[in-house]
Design an enzyme around this catalytic site. Sequence first.
Site, PDB file in Angstrom:
ATOM      1  N   ASP A 134      56.108  63.007  -4.903  1.00 59.87           N
ATOM      2  CA  ASP A 134      54.778  63.144  -5.511  1.00 59.87           C
ATOM      3  C   ASP A 134      54.485  62.036  -6.525  1.00 59.87           C
ATOM      4  O   ASP A 134      53.574  62.184  -7.354  1.00 59.87           O
ATOM      5  CB  ASP A 134      54.631  64.517  -6.177  1.00 59.87           C
TER       6      ASP A 134
ATOM      7  N   ASP B  58      52.004  67.465   1.565  1.00 63.64           N
ATOM      8  CA  ASP B  58      51.487  66.931   0.295  1.00 63.64           C
ATOM      9  C   ASP B  58      51.673  65.410   0.196  1.00 63.64           C
ATOM     10  O   ASP B  58      50.891  64.720  -0.453  1.00 63.64           O
ATOM     11  CB  ASP B  58      52.190  67.576  -0.914  1.00 63.64           C
TER      12      ASP B  58
HETATM   13  N1  GLY Z   1      52.490  69.273  -4.478  1.00 66.58           N
HETATM   14  C1  GLY Z   1      51.887  70.071  -5.424  1.00 66.58           C
HETATM   15  C2  GLY Z   1      51.212  71.308  -4.940  1.00 66.58           C
HETATM   16  O1  GLY Z   1      50.291  71.264  -4.182  1.00 66.58           O
HETATM   17  O2  GLY Z   1      51.583  72.381  -5.358  1.00 66.58           O
END
Ligand code: GLY
Length: 370
Positions: A94, A151
């Site tokens: 992320d 994600d």
């Molecule tokens: N990757 C963070 C979420 O969507 O919880």
Amino acid sequence: MAQDELGCLMRAAAKYRRTAEAARREGIIPYRSEGGKWLPSPYEGNSWCTGGFWPGLMWQLWHLTGDEFFKAEAKRTGRLLTDELRTFTGLHHDVGFMYLLSCGAEARLCGDEQARADTLHAASLLMGRFNPVGFIRAWNGESQKGYAIIDSMMSLPLLCRASRETGDPRFEKVAVIHADTVLREFFRENGSVSHIIEFDPQTGRRVAEHAGQGAFLGSSWSRGQAWGLYGFTLMYMNTGLPRYLNAARRIAGYFIAHIRPDGLCDCDLEQPEETERLDNIAGAIAACALTELATLTDCIEYGRAADRLMEGMLTRCVDWEEDEHLGLLTRCTASYHGDEAGTHTNIVYGDFFFIEALARRAGKNAMLWL
Ligand code: GLY
């Protein structure tokens, strides 16, 4: 319409101008607000995946208002994130969320050279997570060497940006390989996408699907759908490859068919009908993506769906007071099954995307994703 949205934006900026002072005083990166307070992330300190949304929100508000308070707050929290580049061990896939919206925004909006170097540093760390069998590894757990998650589509623009900045195609080529793996392995017949696919890290063979933050195996976590929708839209904008636009349109078709009659989003688009579990973060992300898709495709249906989502959130789920929530958008949910990360509350990335959506519609968006 744009005039109404500009009014809402200015009202949102005024609320944040008052409430963000508390975050500065406490020295934290806010993750959510409850009981009239900002709370930091419940896990992993400043390495937590959502830390970029607060500075991103501050940059968006600075771009809107020119108020130097927002810039100073963006820089204060951006520095806390660049400290994590040195700590390193807590970082994960992320880093796009974390660094595109903090140092990446500073580099683009202010031309700061150190911020540019920090952004390239983050892109290099993301490259380091690439497994040449075809995917970017999501998390660091011993049993998660083969995990890829939807994600990550939102971190690929960091790689595309690094290629543009340096003239070195390696970064974008890795983004394309990962996106093609997602196209091949995450999509279902009905246009929905899985949250987690596990590969054999030695061979790249698909070995399992995991439900992740969704309701059950094979269900459709709504935020995962929204990450895919916006992520493929951004990949199309970065590469011009039509297969990514088609992918975004497939998810859009599925997502739009599942917007609730009140314009809000369930936390999982296949959750049992009797369950009242909403996630407005998903709705806010989708409103941004659908507004962009409407422009890219001239398809009026996407604009109408974004209108429904915004209308639903604006009329039912914005807290303009400061007693309970210092932020704005309520009924945000981190995970279907609930944990310390929050259920039906104000979570900062709901506000980030809600304000981005308002800014887009008012013609004021800083477009921090490219
Ligand atoms: N990757 C963070 C979420 O969507 O919880």
